[in-house]
Design a protein around this motif. Sequence first.
Motif, PDB file in Angstrom:
ATOM      1  N   PHE A   1       9.208 -58.308 -73.817  1.00  0.00           N
ATOM      2  CA  PHE A   1       8.316 -58.311 -72.560  1.00  0.00           C
ATOM      3  C   PHE A   1       7.211 -59.402 -72.624  1.00  0.00           C
ATOM      4  CE2 PHE A   1       4.195 -56.735 -70.889  1.00  0.00           C
ATOM      5  CZ  PHE A   1       4.612 -56.489 -69.579  1.00  0.00           C
ATOM      6  N   LEU A   2       6.726 -59.668 -73.675  1.00  0.00           N
ATOM      7  CA  LEU A   2       5.738 -60.887 -73.966  1.00  0.00           C
ATOM      8  C   LEU A   2       6.415 -62.416 -73.664  1.00  0.00           C
ATOM      9  CD1 LEU A   2       3.576 -59.411 -76.738  1.00  0.00           C
ATOM     10  CD2 LEU A   2       2.789 -59.641 -74.285  1.00  0.00           C
ATOM     11  N   ILE A   3       7.635 -62.422 -74.167  1.00  0.00           N
ATOM     12  CA  ILE A   3       8.217 -63.838 -73.876  1.00  0.00           C
ATOM     13  C   ILE A   3       8.624 -63.727 -72.346  1.00  0.00           C
ATOM     14  CG2 ILE A   3      10.457 -64.848 -74.447  1.00  0.00           C
ATOM     15  CD1 ILE A   3      10.232 -63.673 -77.345  1.00  0.00           C
ATOM     16  N   SER A   4       9.020 -63.048 -71.994  1.00  0.00           N
ATOM     17  CA  SER A   4       9.466 -63.006 -70.379  1.00  0.00           C
ATOM     18  C   SER A   4       8.086 -63.368 -69.675  1.00  0.00           C
ATOM     19  CB  SER A   4       9.846 -61.531 -69.756  1.00  0.00           C
ATOM     20  OG  SER A   4       8.954 -60.626 -69.707  1.00  0.00           O
ATOM     21  N   ILE A   5       6.964 -62.707 -70.126  1.00  0.00           N
ATOM     22  CA  ILE A   5       5.814 -63.065 -69.185  1.00  0.00           C
ATOM     23  C   ILE A   5       5.142 -64.606 -69.492  1.00  0.00           C
ATOM     24  CG2 ILE A   5       3.240 -62.758 -69.323  1.00  0.00           C
ATOM     25  CD1 ILE A   5       3.599 -59.825 -69.604  1.00  0.00           C
ATOM     26  N   LEU A   6       5.487 -64.984 -70.707  1.00  0.00           N
ATOM     27  CA  LEU A   6       5.212 -66.392 -71.055  1.00  0.00           C
ATOM     28  C   LEU A   6       6.190 -67.415 -70.343  1.00  0.00           C
ATOM     29  CD1 LEU A   6       3.637 -68.348 -72.892  1.00  0.00           C
ATOM     30  CD2 LEU A   6       5.487 -68.122 -74.775  1.00  0.00           C
ATOM     31  N   VAL A   7       7.103 -67.050 -70.272  1.00  0.00           N
ATOM     32  CA  VAL A   7       8.129 -68.103 -69.659  1.00  0.00           C
ATOM     33  C   VAL A   7       8.034 -68.072 -68.228  1.00  0.00           C
ATOM     34  CG1 VAL A   7      10.746 -68.020 -68.737  1.00  0.00           C
ATOM     35  CG2 VAL A   7       9.992 -67.849 -71.249  1.00  0.00           C
ATOM     36  N   GLY A   8       7.631 -66.861 -67.481  1.00  0.00           N
ATOM     37  CA  GLY A   8       7.050 -66.751 -66.198  1.00  0.00           C
ATOM     38  C   GLY A   8       5.839 -67.523 -65.895  1.00  0.00           C
ATOM     39  N   THR A   9       5.026 -67.562 -66.740  1.00  0.00           N
ATOM     40  CA  THR A   9       3.539 -68.125 -66.628  1.00  0.00           C
ATOM     41  C   THR A   9       3.994 -69.765 -66.543  1.00  0.00           C
ATOM     42  OG1 THR A   9       2.351 -66.595 -67.759  1.00  0.00           O
ATOM     43  CG2 THR A   9       1.633 -68.558 -67.659  1.00  0.00           C
ATOM     44  N   VAL A  10       4.733 -70.037 -67.578  1.00  0.00           N
ATOM     45  CA  VAL A  10       5.156 -71.583 -67.221  1.00  0.00           C
ATOM     46  C   VAL A  10       5.758 -71.996 -66.360  1.00  0.00           C
ATOM     47  CG1 VAL A  10       6.357 -73.260 -68.819  1.00  0.00           C
ATOM     48  CG2 VAL A  10       4.854 -71.739 -69.946  1.00  0.00           C
ATOM     49  N   LEU A  11       6.803 -71.454 -65.932  1.00  0.00           N
ATOM     50  CA  LEU A  11       7.727 -71.729 -64.844  1.00  0.00           C
ATOM     51  C   LEU A  11       7.146 -71.595 -63.673  1.00  0.00           C
ATOM     52  CD1 LEU A  11      11.235 -70.029 -65.816  1.00  0.00           C
ATOM     53  CD2 LEU A  11      10.573 -72.684 -66.042  1.00  0.00           C
ATOM     54  N   GLY A  12       6.420 -70.411 -63.420  1.00  0.00           N
ATOM     55  CA  GLY A  12       5.553 -70.689 -62.108  1.00  0.00           C
ATOM     56  C   GLY A  12       4.314 -71.384 -61.856  1.00  0.00           C
ATOM     57  N   GLY A  13       3.776 -71.873 -62.866  1.00  0.00           N
ATOM     58  CA  GLY A  13       2.689 -73.042 -63.184  1.00  0.00           C
ATOM     59  C   GLY A  13       3.563 -74.294 -62.881  1.00  0.00           C
ATOM     60  N   ALA A  14       4.500 -74.566 -63.566  1.00  0.00           N
ATOM     61  CA  ALA A  14       5.343 -75.824 -63.291  1.00  0.00           C
ATOM     62  C   ALA A  14       5.754 -75.988 -61.772  1.00  0.00           C
ATOM     63  CB  ALA A  14       6.542 -75.966 -64.277  1.00  0.00           C
ATOM     64  N   LEU A  15       6.194 -74.857 -61.280  1.00  0.00           N
ATOM     65  CA  LEU A  15       6.809 -74.792 -59.785  1.00  0.00           C
ATOM     66  C   LEU A  15       5.786 -75.015 -58.871  1.00  0.00           C
ATOM     67  CD1 LEU A  15       9.273 -74.437 -58.184  1.00  0.00           C
ATOM     68  CD2 LEU A  15       8.828 -72.024 -58.060  1.00  0.00           C
ATOM     69  N   ALA A  16       4.466 -74.224 -59.259  1.00  0.00           N
ATOM     70  CA  ALA A  16       3.341 -74.528 -58.237  1.00  0.00           C
ATOM     71  C   ALA A  16       2.749 -76.003 -58.235  1.00  0.00           C
ATOM     72  CB  ALA A  16       2.257 -73.571 -58.606  1.00  0.00           C
TER      73      ALA A  16
ATOM     74  N   ALA B   1       4.582 -78.722 -59.120  1.00  0.00           N
ATOM     75  CA  ALA B   1       5.648 -79.660 -58.341  1.00  0.00           C
ATOM     76  C   ALA B   1       5.688 -79.284 -56.803  1.00  0.00           C
ATOM     77  CB  ALA B   1       6.904 -79.163 -58.815  1.00  0.00           C
ATOM     78  N   LEU B   2       5.440 -78.222 -56.275  1.00  0.00           N
ATOM     79  CA  LEU B   2       5.465 -77.976 -54.930  1.00  0.00           C
ATOM     80  C   LEU B   2       3.992 -78.034 -54.094  1.00  0.00           C
ATOM     81  CD1 LEU B   2       7.672 -74.969 -54.656  1.00  0.00           C
ATOM     82  CD2 LEU B   2       8.283 -77.373 -54.061  1.00  0.00           C
ATOM     83  N   ALA B   3       2.888 -77.550 -54.600  1.00  0.00           N
ATOM     84  CA  ALA B   3       1.630 -77.556 -54.185  1.00  0.00           C
ATOM     85  C   ALA B   3       0.490 -78.444 -54.920  1.00  0.00           C
ATOM     86  CB  ALA B   3       1.352 -76.141 -54.176  1.00  0.00           C
ATOM     87  N   GLY B   4       0.950 -78.998 -55.944  1.00  0.00           N
ATOM     88  CA  GLY B   4      -0.244 -79.889 -56.461  1.00  0.00           C
ATOM     89  C   GLY B   4      -1.012 -79.221 -57.773  1.00  0.00           C
ATOM     90  N   PRO B   5      -1.368 -79.676 -58.394  1.00  0.00           N
ATOM     91  CA  PRO B   5      -2.349 -79.175 -59.614  1.00  0.00           C
ATOM     92  C   PRO B   5      -3.349 -78.147 -59.268  1.00  0.00           C
ATOM     93  CG  PRO B   5      -2.902 -81.569 -59.297  1.00  0.00           C
ATOM     94  CD  PRO B   5      -1.976 -81.272 -58.324  1.00  0.00           C
ATOM     95  N   ASP B   6      -3.894 -78.233 -57.863  1.00  0.00           N
ATOM     96  CA  ASP B   6      -4.991 -77.267 -57.842  1.00  0.00           C
ATOM     97  C   ASP B   6      -4.426 -75.712 -57.657  1.00  0.00           C
ATOM     98  OD1 ASP B   6      -6.716 -79.395 -57.314  1.00  0.00           O
ATOM     99  OD2 ASP B   6      -6.461 -79.447 -55.104  1.00  0.00           O
ATOM    100  N   LYS B   7      -3.083 -75.494 -57.354  1.00  0.00           N
ATOM    101  CA  LYS B   7      -2.554 -74.280 -57.202  1.00  0.00           C
ATOM    102  C   LYS B   7      -1.541 -73.879 -58.597  1.00  0.00           C
ATOM    103  CE  LYS B   7      -3.728 -74.114 -53.172  1.00  0.00           C
ATOM    104  NZ  LYS B   7      -4.923 -73.245 -52.785  1.00  0.00           N
ATOM    105  N   VAL B   8      -1.805 -74.511 -59.557  1.00  0.00           N
ATOM    106  CA  VAL B   8      -1.405 -74.127 -60.897  1.00  0.00           C
ATOM    107  C   VAL B   8      -1.623 -72.723 -61.328  1.00  0.00           C
ATOM    108  CG1 VAL B   8      -1.085 -74.678 -63.310  1.00  0.00           C
ATOM    109  CG2 VAL B   8      -0.840 -76.498 -61.713  1.00  0.00           C
TER     110      VAL B   8
END
Length: 128
Positions: A65-80, A82-89
């Motif tokens: 569960f914790l690994i899935s949260i960690l992966v989601g945090t990193v991927l969600g921040g990276a996607l934000a 890439a798409l919206a800029g560093p203000d939305k990380v």
Amino acid sequence: MPSANHAPATWLSVRQVTDMVFGAVVMGTVGILIGLLMGGGAVPVAGGLGVVLGTAVGIFGGRRFLISILVGTVLGGALAWALAGPDKVSVGAGAGAAMGGFLGVNISMLLDMRADRKRSAAPEDLLP
């Protein structure tokens, strides 16, 4: 007085302590990200709640569960980023953590069901 060849018994294993620290770091980070979104004095409260919840999840062995949260945090921040800029990380990381936790619970449930199905389908050992 304990003898030289007997170590004192502890109720927490090394794996549990590692999971507790991992949970506190992951959930504490997610709590801080959520606190940043809420603004004001919410960062210490949200971070503290994240640390407490992460430690509790770690005690009960929620490593997947914790690994899935960690992966989601990193991927969600990276996607934000890439798409919206560093203000939305922080927004993307918080949303990614929530989605990662949701997916982690469901994947864990499906893996447990698969393991149970394999166990029940395996031929039973015949006693002589």
